[in-house]
Structure formats: structure tokens, C-alpha cells
Design a protein around this motif. Structure first.
Motif, PDB file in Angstrom:
ATOM      1  N   ARG A   1     -16.790 164.801  10.678  1.00  0.00           N
ATOM      2  CA  ARG A   1     -15.512 164.537  10.647  1.00  0.00           C
ATOM      3  C   ARG A   1     -15.193 163.175  11.276  1.00  0.00           C
ATOM      4  N   TYR A   2     -15.749 162.835  12.559  1.00  0.00           N
ATOM      5  CA  TYR A   2     -15.665 161.847  13.688  1.00  0.00           C
ATOM      6  C   TYR A   2     -16.355 160.692  12.783  1.00  0.00           C
ATOM      7  N   PHE A   3     -17.299 160.873  12.161  1.00  0.00           N
ATOM      8  CA  PHE A   3     -18.043 159.615  11.543  1.00  0.00           C
ATOM      9  C   PHE A   3     -17.242 159.199  10.390  1.00  0.00           C
ATOM     10  N   HIS A   4     -16.473 160.014   9.723  1.00  0.00           N
ATOM     11  CA  HIS A   4     -15.883 159.366   8.511  1.00  0.00           C
ATOM     12  C   HIS A   4     -14.399 159.017   8.821  1.00  0.00           C
ATOM     13  N   ARG A   5     -13.930 159.549   9.859  1.00  0.00           N
ATOM     14  CA  ARG A   5     -12.612 158.860  10.328  1.00  0.00           C
ATOM     15  C   ARG A   5     -12.182 158.131  11.757  1.00  0.00           C
ATOM     16  N   SER A   6     -13.372 158.153  12.678  1.00  0.00           N
ATOM     17  CA  SER A   6     -13.134 157.347  13.734  1.00  0.00           C
ATOM     18  C   SER A   6     -14.374 156.816  14.264  1.00  0.00           C
ATOM     19  N   THR A   7     -15.326 156.525  13.415  1.00  0.00           N
ATOM     20  CA  THR A   7     -16.608 156.300  14.119  1.00  0.00           C
ATOM     21  C   THR A   7     -16.767 154.960  15.042  1.00  0.00           C
ATOM     22  N   THR A   8     -17.524 155.022  15.890  1.00  0.00           N
ATOM     23  CA  THR A   8     -17.715 153.803  16.823  1.00  0.00           C
ATOM     24  C   THR A   8     -19.004 152.992  16.555  1.00  0.00           C
ATOM     25  N   LEU A   9     -19.717 153.275  15.400  1.00  0.00           N
ATOM     26  CA  LEU A   9     -20.950 152.527  15.104  1.00  0.00           C
ATOM     27  C   LEU A   9     -20.826 151.125  14.985  1.00  0.00           C
ATOM     28  N   PRO A  10     -21.555 150.380  15.743  1.00  0.00           N
ATOM     29  CA  PRO A  10     -21.274 148.900  15.751  1.00  0.00           C
ATOM     30  C   PRO A  10     -20.971 148.341  14.257  1.00  0.00           C
ATOM     31  N   ASP A  11     -22.034 148.556  13.408  1.00  0.00           N
ATOM     32  CA  ASP A  11     -21.998 148.076  12.240  1.00  0.00           C
ATOM     33  C   ASP A  11     -20.672 148.413  11.446  1.00  0.00           C
ATOM     34  N   LEU A  12     -20.295 149.764  11.391  1.00  0.00           N
ATOM     35  CA  LEU A  12     -19.078 149.934  10.806  1.00  0.00           C
ATOM     36  C   LEU A  12     -17.706 149.382  11.482  1.00  0.00           C
ATOM     37  N   LEU A  13     -18.030 149.355  12.826  1.00  0.00           N
ATOM     38  CA  LEU A  13     -16.515 148.704  13.655  1.00  0.00           C
ATOM     39  C   LEU A  13     -16.509 147.237  12.872  1.00  0.00           C
ATOM     40  N   LYS A  14     -17.481 146.449  12.746  1.00  0.00           N
ATOM     41  CA  LYS A  14     -17.367 145.086  12.299  1.00  0.00           C
ATOM     42  C   LYS A  14     -17.047 144.938  10.900  1.00  0.00           C
ATOM     43  N   ILE A  15     -17.460 146.003  10.121  1.00  0.00           N
ATOM     44  CA  ILE A  15     -17.015 145.881   8.851  1.00  0.00           C
ATOM     45  C   ILE A  15     -15.488 146.292   8.611  1.00  0.00           C
ATOM     46  N   LYS A  16     -15.064 147.215   9.504  1.00  0.00           N
ATOM     47  CA  LYS A  16     -13.827 147.793   9.336  1.00  0.00           C
ATOM     48  C   LYS A  16     -12.839 146.623   9.944  1.00  0.00           C
ATOM     49  N   SER A  17     -13.271 146.139  11.089  1.00  0.00           N
ATOM     50  CA  SER A  17     -12.316 144.936  11.818  1.00  0.00           C
ATOM     51  C   SER A  17     -12.226 143.837  10.613  1.00  0.00           C
TER      52      SER A  17
ATOM     53  N   LYS B   1     -21.149 174.191  13.554  1.00  0.00           N
ATOM     54  CA  LYS B   1     -20.072 173.558  13.787  1.00  0.00           C
ATOM     55  C   LYS B   1     -19.743 172.077  14.566  1.00  0.00           C
ATOM     56  N   ASN B   2     -20.895 171.984  15.428  1.00  0.00           N
ATOM     57  CA  ASN B   2     -21.122 170.549  16.132  1.00  0.00           C
ATOM     58  C   ASN B   2     -21.361 169.465  15.125  1.00  0.00           C
ATOM     59  N   VAL B   3     -22.235 169.799  14.027  1.00  0.00           N
ATOM     60  CA  VAL B   3     -22.490 169.081  12.886  1.00  0.00           C
ATOM     61  C   VAL B   3     -21.274 168.751  11.997  1.00  0.00           C
ATOM     62  N   GLU B   4     -20.736 169.401  11.843  1.00  0.00           N
ATOM     63  CA  GLU B   4     -19.381 169.608  11.393  1.00  0.00           C
ATOM     64  C   GLU B   4     -18.344 168.635  11.930  1.00  0.00           C
ATOM     65  N   THR B   5     -18.063 168.805  13.058  1.00  0.00           N
ATOM     66  CA  THR B   5     -17.278 167.812  14.052  1.00  0.00           C
ATOM     67  C   THR B   5     -17.702 166.446  13.938  1.00  0.00           C
ATOM     68  N   GLN B   6     -18.982 166.207  14.159  1.00  0.00           N
ATOM     69  CA  GLN B   6     -19.775 164.783  14.292  1.00  0.00           C
ATOM     70  C   GLN B   6     -19.459 164.114  12.594  1.00  0.00           C
TER      71      GLN B   6
ATOM     72  N   ILE C   1     -27.490 161.396  16.334  1.00  0.00           N
ATOM     73  CA  ILE C   1     -26.725 161.841  15.446  1.00  0.00           C
ATOM     74  C   ILE C   1     -27.523 162.799  14.642  1.00  0.00           C
ATOM     75  N   PRO C   2     -26.932 163.810  14.251  1.00  0.00           N
ATOM     76  CA  PRO C   2     -27.644 165.028  13.337  1.00  0.00           C
ATOM     77  C   PRO C   2     -28.517 164.334  12.082  1.00  0.00           C
ATOM     78  N   GLY C   3     -29.538 164.829  11.871  1.00  0.00           N
ATOM     79  CA  GLY C   3     -30.548 164.460  11.028  1.00  0.00           C
ATOM     80  C   GLY C   3     -29.818 164.172   9.453  1.00  0.00           C
ATOM     81  N   PRO C   4     -29.133 165.117   9.038  1.00  0.00           N
ATOM     82  CA  PRO C   4     -28.483 164.753   7.643  1.00  0.00           C
ATOM     83  C   PRO C   4     -27.826 163.717   7.672  1.00  0.00           C
ATOM     84  N   MET C   5     -26.711 163.350   8.623  1.00  0.00           N
ATOM     85  CA  MET C   5     -25.970 162.203   8.717  1.00  0.00           C
ATOM     86  C   MET C   5     -26.502 161.095   8.687  1.00  0.00           C
ATOM     87  N   LYS C   6     -28.042 161.070   8.875  1.00  0.00           N
ATOM     88  CA  LYS C   6     -28.606 159.529   8.885  1.00  0.00           C
ATOM     89  C   LYS C   6     -28.972 159.171   7.291  1.00  0.00           C
TER      90      LYS C   6
END
Length: 298
Positions: free
Chosen positions: A81-97, A74-79, A281-286
Motif C-alpha cells: 500500500r505504501y509503495f503504491h501511494r507514497s513511495t520514497t524510492l529515488p527512481d520513482l520520486l524523480k519520475i513523479k516530480s 499484513k506487513n507485506v500488505e502495508t508495504q 522490500i518483500p520479494g514479491p514487490m521486486k
């Protein structure tokens, strides 16, 4: 040591599970089951090894599905969902902005509705973490198949005690390929960040985007993709984790080809590999590192 082990086995075997059934009976039943399974296996040693290896791999693959109600899964599922909707990863934040800054700049030239307002449709909007980027005065339509998204989104709008910068027109509980309640040619721009991976039919989802966009409207997108380097280490990594990620409605696909062939008049696509360095981050998400981003014009 041997004497101690024999004593332990004798003691354990003597444990009674019920009046008519002891642990030794249970062990005997497992032994009989093992003999039955052994009789089903091929006699050839190589075939036996291949069968056992394949069974082990399938078992490990199915383990997350069997254990999906556990706190770890369930923790992996939550992470995810967070990654797909509101991630704070620097690389993704730059692309999004960068993409949404371009949306603000394009707002002067994008087609407007009959009231002279910009209409934005965001697919899989979550709690609306991107609304701070959107131009003032626009009309906002949010969709998501996650049922809790509506509550989080409306709460975000309620927190604006002053006059809202943008108008929440509606929230639609739906999947990307079913935007049937949005009329044809009524949307100025579609924001599609990490959304196509949740679609069971990507071509249909893109046709829906084209249907609701006004002529000259744009789709701004950012998606993780299947790696283009076949049989590389990363390719095998994605292959290995594909079943686990599909449990959370996340599929590895060649979205670049899908978008290019969808029927847009102009497509601008860039490719990149995002970094998870320093992020727990969980292994599968890498395996979600390969990304494309850009815009497509109707």
C-alpha cells in the motif's frame, strides 16, 4: 542413537490426548489418511512425481492467502500500500516530480472550470502525499478504495494552519472504474500513479478518465507493468508472484497498450526499470520494477 529414538517415539506415543484418545491413535489416523491419499495417486512414478510437484507448487502459492491474517503477510500488505501511494524510492520520486513539475507548467494552458480554477482528480490518492506538488489555488478531488485514506487525507489538510494552498473539494471512496459521482467534462487533469493496477477493468477505468476530463485535459500517469520480454527470468518472476500480488489488489498488465488504445488524442509514454538496490522490500514487490510513465491528452 537408535535406542534413544525408539525411546522417544515410545514415550510420545504413550501421551494421552484424552481419556479415549492418545497420540498413538492420532498417528495411526494420519497413517490411514496417507494410505487413502496414496490409493488415489496414479501408479506411474513419473505421474506421481508430477502430481506431487504440482500439488507442492499450488500449496506454496496458496500459503499467503491462507496465512494473510498473520503479522508477516499484513506487513507485506502495508508495504505494498505504501509503495503504491507514497513511495520514497529515488527512481520513482524523480519520475513523479518531473511529471508534476510538468503539470505545474501546463496549468497555464489546461482547461479551467467556470470559476477559472484548475480542477485536479487524483486516483488512489492515499493520504495526499502529492498535494505539495500541485499548483496554488487549484480544486482537488481525491479518490481511493482504501477506507483509511479519507482520514489521513483530511488530517493532512487540517495541518495547514494558514489558508490552504489548494481546496479539497471532496473525497470519494471508490475504485478507478467507478467515478460516477464526477460529472462529465469537469476535470482539468487526472493524476494516476500506481492506480490502474488495482482496477478489475482497465479499459473501463480509462473510459471513466476520458469521460470526466475536459477537452484538452491531461492524464499524468506512472504505472508498473508486465515485462515485455516473454519467457525471460523477470517474466517468470512476475508469473510466480502474480497470485500473491493480486491479494493486495495489484495486477500485472500491459498498461502501455491499454493507454495507447483508450482513445486519447495524444499519448506520450516512456519506459524504465526502477532500482530496488539498497532497499529492504518483500520479494514479491521486486517484480514491480518495469514501469511506464508520461501523459495522455483528451
Amino acid at each position: 542413537m537408535t535406542a534413544t529414538l525408539v525411546t522417544c517415539i515410545t514415550t510420545v506415543s504413550a501421551i494421552t490426548l484424552s481419556e479415549d484418545f492418545s497420540l498413538s491413535d492420532l498417528l495411526e489416523n494420519f497413517k490411514e489418511l496417507g494410505n487413502v491419499l496414496d490409493s488415489w495417486l496414479p501408479k506411474n512414478c513419473v505421474l506421481r512425481a508430477l502430481f506431487c510437484g504440482a500439488t507442492t507448487i499450488v500449496g506454496l502459492k496458496l500459503a499467503p492467502i491462507i496465512l494473510r491474517k498473520t503479522s508477516f503477510i499484513k506487513n507485506v500488505e502495508t508495504q505494498s500500500r505504501y509503495f503504491h501511494r507514497s513511495t520514497t524510492l529515488p527512481d520513482l520520486l524523480k519520475i513523479k516530480s518531473d511529471l508534476l513539475r510538468e503539470l505545474k507548467e501546463d496549468s497555464l494552458t489546461l482547461p479551467l472550470n467556470d470559476d477559472g480554477k484548475l480542477v485536479l482528480l487524483e486516483i488512489n490518492a492515499g493520504g495526499g502525499t502529492n498535494i505539495s506538488y500541485y499548483p496554488n489555488g487549484c480544486v482537488y478531488i481525491a479518490t481511493d478504495y482504501w477506507e483509511d485514506a479519507k482520514e489521513h487525507l483530511e488530517q493532512n489538510f487540517k495541518e495547514e494552519v494558514e489558508e490552504p494552498r489548494i481546496t479539497l473539494d471532496r473525497f470519494l471512496l471508490t475504485i478507478p472504474e467507478r467515478l460516477i459521482s464526477v460529472p462529465d467534462s469537469t476535470v482539468s487533469a487526472v493524476i494516476c500513479f500506481h492506480s490502474l493496477c488495482s482496477s478489475s477493468n482497465v479499459n473501463l477505468a480509462l473510459l471513466e478518465v476520458l469521460r470526466v476530463l475536459k477537452p484538452g485535459g491531461k492524464m499524468y500517469f506512472m504505472e508498473h507493468v508486465v515485462t515485455s520480454k516473454k519467457f525471460s527470468g523477470f517474466w517468470f518472476m512476475q508469473l510466480n508472484f502474480s497470485l500473491q500480488m493480486s491479494m493486495w489488489d495489484c495486477h500485472f498488465r500491459d498498461f502501455k497498450t491499454h493507454i495507447e488504445n483508450a482513445g486519447f488524442s495524444k499519448v506520450n509514454i516512456a519506459e524504465t526499470m526502477i532500482s530496488f538496490k539498497g532497499v529492504r522490500i518483500p520479494g514479491p514487490m521486486k517484480s514491480l520494477a518495469p514501469h511506464i510513465y508520461g501523459y495522455a491528452v483528451k
